[in-house]
Design a protein around this motif. Structure first.
Motif, mmCIF file in Angstrom:
data_model
loop_
_atom_site.group_PDB
_atom_site.id
_atom_site.type_symbol
_atom_site.label_atom_id
_atom_site.label_comp_id
_atom_site.label_asym_id
_atom_site.label_seq_id
_atom_site.Cartn_x
_atom_site.Cartn_y
_atom_site.Cartn_z
ATOM 1 N N LEU A 195 -32.169 -2.980 62.351
ATOM 2 C CA LEU A 195 -30.964 -2.189 62.625
ATOM 3 C C LEU A 195 -30.697 -1.243 61.457
ATOM 4 O O LEU A 195 -30.397 -0.067 61.638
ATOM 5 C CB LEU A 195 -29.749 -3.096 62.853
ATOM 6 N N GLY A 196 -30.851 -1.785 60.238
ATOM 7 C CA GLY A 196 -30.656 -0.947 59.058
ATOM 8 C C GLY A 196 -31.669 0.179 58.982
ATOM 9 O O GLY A 196 -31.327 1.325 58.699
ATOM 10 N N ARG A 197 -32.925 -0.141 59.279
ATOM 11 C CA ARG A 197 -33.979 0.870 59.189
ATOM 12 C C ARG A 197 -33.789 1.983 60.209
ATOM 13 O O ARG A 197 -34.100 3.145 59.936
ATOM 14 C CB ARG A 197 -35.339 0.178 59.408
ATOM 15 N N LEU A 198 -33.267 1.645 61.375
ATOM 16 C CA LEU A 198 -33.314 2.582 62.501
ATOM 17 C C LEU A 198 -31.975 3.180 62.903
ATOM 18 O O LEU A 198 -31.900 3.926 63.868
ATOM 19 C CB LEU A 198 -33.949 1.883 63.716
ATOM 20 N N SER A 240 -28.519 5.547 62.379
ATOM 21 C CA SER A 240 -28.068 6.741 61.674
ATOM 22 C C SER A 240 -27.079 6.321 60.588
ATOM 23 O O SER A 240 -26.421 5.286 60.695
ATOM 24 C CB SER A 240 -27.377 7.693 62.643
ATOM 25 N N PRO A 241 -26.970 7.152 59.525
ATOM 26 C CA PRO A 241 -25.971 6.847 58.489
ATOM 27 C C PRO A 241 -24.567 6.708 59.073
ATOM 28 O O PRO A 241 -23.790 5.867 58.616
ATOM 29 C CB PRO A 241 -26.059 8.061 57.556
ATOM 30 N N GLY A 278 -17.277 13.817 58.484
ATOM 31 C CA GLY A 278 -18.093 14.938 58.943
ATOM 32 C C GLY A 278 -19.460 14.515 59.460
ATOM 33 O O GLY A 278 -20.243 15.361 59.883
ATOM 34 N N SER A 279 -19.756 13.232 59.444
ATOM 35 C CA SER A 279 -21.037 12.789 60.004
ATOM 36 C C SER A 279 -20.937 12.767 61.527
ATOM 37 O O SER A 279 -19.851 12.646 62.089
ATOM 38 C CB SER A 279 -21.434 11.413 59.454
ATOM 39 N N ILE A 280 -22.087 12.935 62.158
ATOM 40 C CA ILE A 280 -22.109 12.999 63.621
ATOM 41 C C ILE A 280 -22.582 11.663 64.178
ATOM 42 O O ILE A 280 -23.657 11.173 63.817
ATOM 43 C CB ILE A 280 -23.027 14.143 64.105
#
Lengths: 480, 480
Positions: free
Chosen positions: B443-446, B448-449, A176-178
Motif C-alpha cells: 500500500l505504501g509503495r503503490l 499516491s502521496p 494542493g495535492s490531487i
C-alpha cells in the motif's frame, strides 16, 4: 479585507478568463439565494482544469488565504457564501463543466464538478440512461455541490442519496495535492474511505473536482398513483405492503398532509385535487414498470385493488393516473408545495430525519407538541416518509400581522424546541440540506462530545491551516 | 513485553470472567489462521458491554497500551494478530454477542460486534428475512470484523459490500468516548460520515461495538444456471444482457476459468461438471424469482433461450438446474475452489479489483504477461466479475519440487509485478480482504502521496497515541 492577496499569482495560474476582480461581477455570488447571508470577497477564481485548481489551492495555502468553493450557489444553509470579513476568495467551479464520458455499458458518467444537474439529466437521457437524483434546483445546482452536500430528493427511496451514486471521485486536498479516485471500483479495501469522507463534507476538507457517477436504465413504462389516507401510519403501512407485493419497483413515495396540498390547490394556478375529497393524509407513488412485462399494469392494479380491501390500512380513496398528463398533474402538486407555502406566508421550515418506523408517530406528536407549546401556531409536514425524512413546518398564529417580526422573536425558540424533539427521537437536525452556516450552532449544541471531537480532529488533520470553506459545518468552540 | 500493565485495573472493570492471563488460553489467539503471523500478548480483555469496553479503552489510553480488537480471528491479511513484541493486549469482542433486536417492519437487525455471521443468518431466516452477505468463514467471522474489513462475498453484485449494509453504528473511539450512531437514518447530513470512516478502518480508528444492519426479504423462488462461455468478455456481455432483459433479479454471478473448475472435479469428492464439455470460461448465475410471479421461470427460460442465439455472445452451452439439489451441486463447485486449489498446490493468490469493464481484458492480459515474464508459471482467475473483483492466482512451474522455497524466492517479485499491473489498470490491490499487515508495505509503495497523507493525518487525528490496532493498515515511514 485580506491584505497582500497574490492576485497576480492567481492570474498567472488562471489567465485573465479565470479571475474576476470587478466587484459588480462578484456581487451576485456574495449572498445565498434565500438572502440570509451576505459575504464579501476580493476575487472569484475560476480554474478551467484540475491542475489549475490545484495550483490555486497551493498558492492559497502558502499565503493562508481561505477559499470558498462555489457551484450553483443554491445552498439552503449558507454553505457557499464567503465570510463577511472578506478574508476569503470564492473558488468557482463553473468553468469545469465538462461531461468527460458516458459509458452505457458500465452505466457510468464521468462529470466535472461544475456540470449542472439538468445538463447531466439530458446527457444521460440522450444515451438511453438516467441519473436518478433530482431536486428543485436542478437547473442551477452542480455535481460538485450535490456531492459536497450529499444531496437527496424524491428518488432516494430506491436509489439512495448522492453518497450511494458516486462510484469514484477526484478532489484537490487542502495542501494542493490531487486525490485521484475516479476509477470506479465496486470493491476497494485500501483503508479509510476518502471518497465517502469528501462526500457531504461541504468543501471543508478539499474541493471535489470530478466524479464518476452511477447511471440507471431509462424508465420505459411507469404508473403514478394518488392515495387518500387516514394517517402517516397508514402511509407507511401502504409502502411496506406495496414493497412486499411488488418488489423493488417503487421509484417515489411522497407523503403530504392535507394542509400543504390545500395550499397548492388554493395558490398555484391550474391545479386540482386528484380525489373527490381531500384526505387528512395523501401519498403520491411512482412505480417503475419497465421490467414488469406486458402484465405489469394489470398486476399493479390487482395489488392496489387488494389493498383497498385490507382493513389494516385506512385508505379513503385511490386513483391511478390514466395518462402521462394526469401523472404530471399529480407530481405538480407535490413539486409546487414550496411555492404554495411561500404564497401562504413563510413557515419555519425544518429538514429533519428520524428512523423510518418512528416517523409517523413523530409527525403527529411533534405537531401536537409544537402547537400546544406555542399558542396559535399550526404545524404540519410533507416529504419522503419512506426515507424517514420530512419537511416539518411551523406557521405563525393567524392573527400575527408582523410575521417577519414574529419569526425573529419566536423563531429561535421554536427551532430549539423542534430540534430537541428530533434528537430525543434519535434523529438528525439535517437530513438533506447540510449544516453550512445556519445549523452550525445547533450542531454544536446537540452533538455528543464524541462526534464533535471526531469532526474537529478530522478537519484539523486534513486542513491544518483552516483554508477550506471557513465558518461552515464545524461548530466553533463557543458553540459546543 | 509491556511493563507496568494495569492488569488489576482491567480486572476491576471486567471481573474475572472478562480477563484472560493464562498463556495457554491466550495462545490460540496469537496467530492468524493461515499461520503467517505470530504475535504475543500478556492478556485478552473480553468486555461484556459497550460501557466496559469504553472503560478498558480509557484505561489503555491513560497507560498508552495498544489494543488489538479481535472477533473471529479470520483475517486473510494478519489484521487481528497482535504485534510480536507483546506490547499490545488483545481486546476480544466474543462476549458481546447479542442480537439486540430484529425489526421485520424496518428490515433491520441490531447486532453486537461479536455476533457470528451464521448466527445472524439463522436469526434473520427465523424472522422470514435474510442478511445478504456471506463468505466461507461465516461460522467464525463476526459482525464487528466484517464491518471493520468491509467484507464482500458472492452477493455484492446485488446487495453491495458491508459498507452498504450498515445502517447505523456504535463504536468506542480511541479516547474511550462512545460514538452512538445506531439509530438508522437513511438521510443524515450532519457533517463527515463517521460511520463510513469506521467501516473498513480495520480497528485502527476505534472499535465497532454494535451495528444496525439491513435485512432483505427471504428468497421464495430462485433459479440457478451454468453457462459455458468462450471468454471473460462473453461473461460480462452475458451479465449485461441478462440485466437489461430481466432487471435487478441477479443475486449472484460468478465467473470461473476452466482450470479452477477442473481442480474441483479432480480433487473434491462427488463433484461433476455441469456441462458435457468443460468450456474455457464458466458463469454460475443465481436468479431471485420471488417477485416474478407465476410466469417467472418461463420468462427466464425464454430470455436464456434468446441469448443462446445471440451471436454477439459466444455461449458454448448452458443449463438451468432442474431442482434444488442440482443447484446446490453447481454452487458446490464454486465454493470448493479454494479447497481444490490447496489440494492442487498453493498458488500465489491475489485479491484485486479493477473497473468492471476493464476486468475481462485484465484477466487475459495479466495472465499472459505473468506467464511470459515468469517462465513455466500458469495464471488464472475466478470470482466476482460483475463487481470487477477476481481472485487471480499464479502457480509455480510444474517442475518445481520445492514449492514453498519457490514461493519465498519468487513470491515477492511476482506480487510486485501483479500489483503493478493492477495499479496500471486503475485498480485496487485489496478488493475484499483489507490491508492488515500483509499488504501494508505494498500500500505504501503503490499509493499516491495524497492518499498516504490523508490516511496518516486521519489516523493521527483520531488516535494520537497510536493505541488502536498498531502495525495494521497505515504504511510505516519506511514504506512510503
Amino acid at each position: 479585507m485580506a491584505h497582500n492577496l497574490p492576485i497576480e499569482g492567481f492570474r498567472r495560474i488562471l489567465g485573465d478568463k479565470g479571475i474576476t476582480i470587478e466587484q459588480d461581477d462578484i456581487a451576485p455570488w456574495l449572498n445565498d439565494w434565500r438572502g440570509h447571508y451576505q459575504g464579501a470577497a476580493a476575487a472569484i477564481l475560476s480554474p478551467a482544469t484540475t491542475k489549475e485548481l490545484a495550483a490555486c489551492v497551493r498558492l492559497a495555502a502558502e499565503h493562508g488565504i481561505p477559499l470558498v468553493p462555489q457551484g450553483g450557489n443554491t445552498s439552503m444553509v449558507g454553505g457557499a457564501t464567503p465570510p463577511a470579513d472578506g478574508s476569503a476568495l470564492i473558488l468557482s467551479l463553473r468553468r469545469m463543466n465538462s461531461i468527460r464520458a458516458i459509458d452505457t455499458s458500465a452505466n457510468q458518467a464521468v462529470c466535472e464538478a461544475g456540470v449542472i444537474l439538468s445538463v447531466l439529466h439530458d446527457a444521460a437521457e440522450a444515451a438511453g440512461r438516467r441519473f436518478p437524483l433530482s431536486l428543485g434546483a436542478k437547473g442551477s445546482a452542480t455535481i460538485g455541490g450535490l456531492i459536497s452536500t450529499n444531496a437527496g430528493g424524491t428518488q432516494v427511496l430506491r436509489h439512495g442519496t448522492m453518497r450511494g451514486l458516486v462510484d469514484g471521485i477526484e478532489a484537490v486536498l487542502p495542501d494542493g495535492s490531487i486525490y485521484e479516485g475516479l476509477a470506479p471500483l465496486k470493491k476497494d479495501n485500501r483503508g479509510y474511505d476518502l471518497k465517502q469522507l469528501l462526500i457531504g463534507a461541504e468543501g471543508t476538507l478539499g474541493i471535489v473536482t470530478a466524479a464518476t457517477l452511477k447511471l440507471v436504465p431509462a424508465i420505459t413504462h411507469s404508473a403514478t398513483a394518488w392515495f387518500g389516507l387516514g394517517s402517516p401510519h397508514d402511509a407507511l403501512a401502504l409502502l411496506r405492503a406495496l414493497e412486499a407485493r411488488l418488489g423493488p419497483i417503487i421509484e417515489g413515495f411522497e407523503v403530504m398532509a392535507a394542509e400543504p396540498v390545500g395550499y397548492v390547490i388554493e395558490h398555484v394556478p391550474n391545479t386540482r385535487a386528484p380525489l373527490a375529497q381531500l384526505a387528512p393524509w395523501n401519498a403520491l407513488i411512482e412505480f417503475d414498470l419497465s421490467n414488469s412485462g406486458e402484465g405489469g399494469r394489470a398486476q399493479l392494479e390487482a395489488a392496489l385493488g387488494d389493498l383497498m380491501t385490507d382493513d389494516t390500512i385506512q385508505i379513503h380513496d385511490a386513483v391511478i393516473a390514466q395518462n402521462e398528463a394526469q401523472a404530471r398533474d399529480f407530481w405538480r402538486i407535490r413539486e409546487t408545495i414550496p411555492e404554495a407555502e411561500r404564497a401562504a406566508g413563510f413557515p419555519i421550515a425544518f429538514d429533519i430525519s428520524v428512523p423510518i418506523n418512528a416517523m409517523p408517530d413523530f409527525m403527529l406528536s411533534a405537531a401536537e407538541a409544537c402547537t400546544a407549546r406555542f399558542a396559535g401556531t399550526t404545524a404540519t409536514s410533507y416529504g419522503h416518509l419512506g426515507d424517514g425524512n420530512v419537511h416539518f413546518h411551523v406557521r405563525a398564529p393567524a392573527d400575527i400581522a408582523d410575521r417577519s417580526g414574529w419569526l425573529k422573536t419566536s423563531g429561535e425558540e421554536i427551532r430549539h424546541y423542534v430540534h430537541d424533539l428530533v434528537v430525543a427521537a434519535g434523529g438528525s437536525i439535517s437530513a438533506e440540506h447540510g449544516i453550512g452556516q445556519s445549523k452550525r450552532a445547533e450542531l454544536g449544541r446537540l452533538s455528543s462530545p464524541a462526534r464533535i471531537m471526531a469532526l474537529r480532529a478530522i478537519k484539523a488533520a486534513l486542513d491544518p491551516h483552516g483554508i477550506m470553506n471557513p465558518g461552515k459545518l464545524i461548530p466553533l468552540a463557543s458553540e459546543a
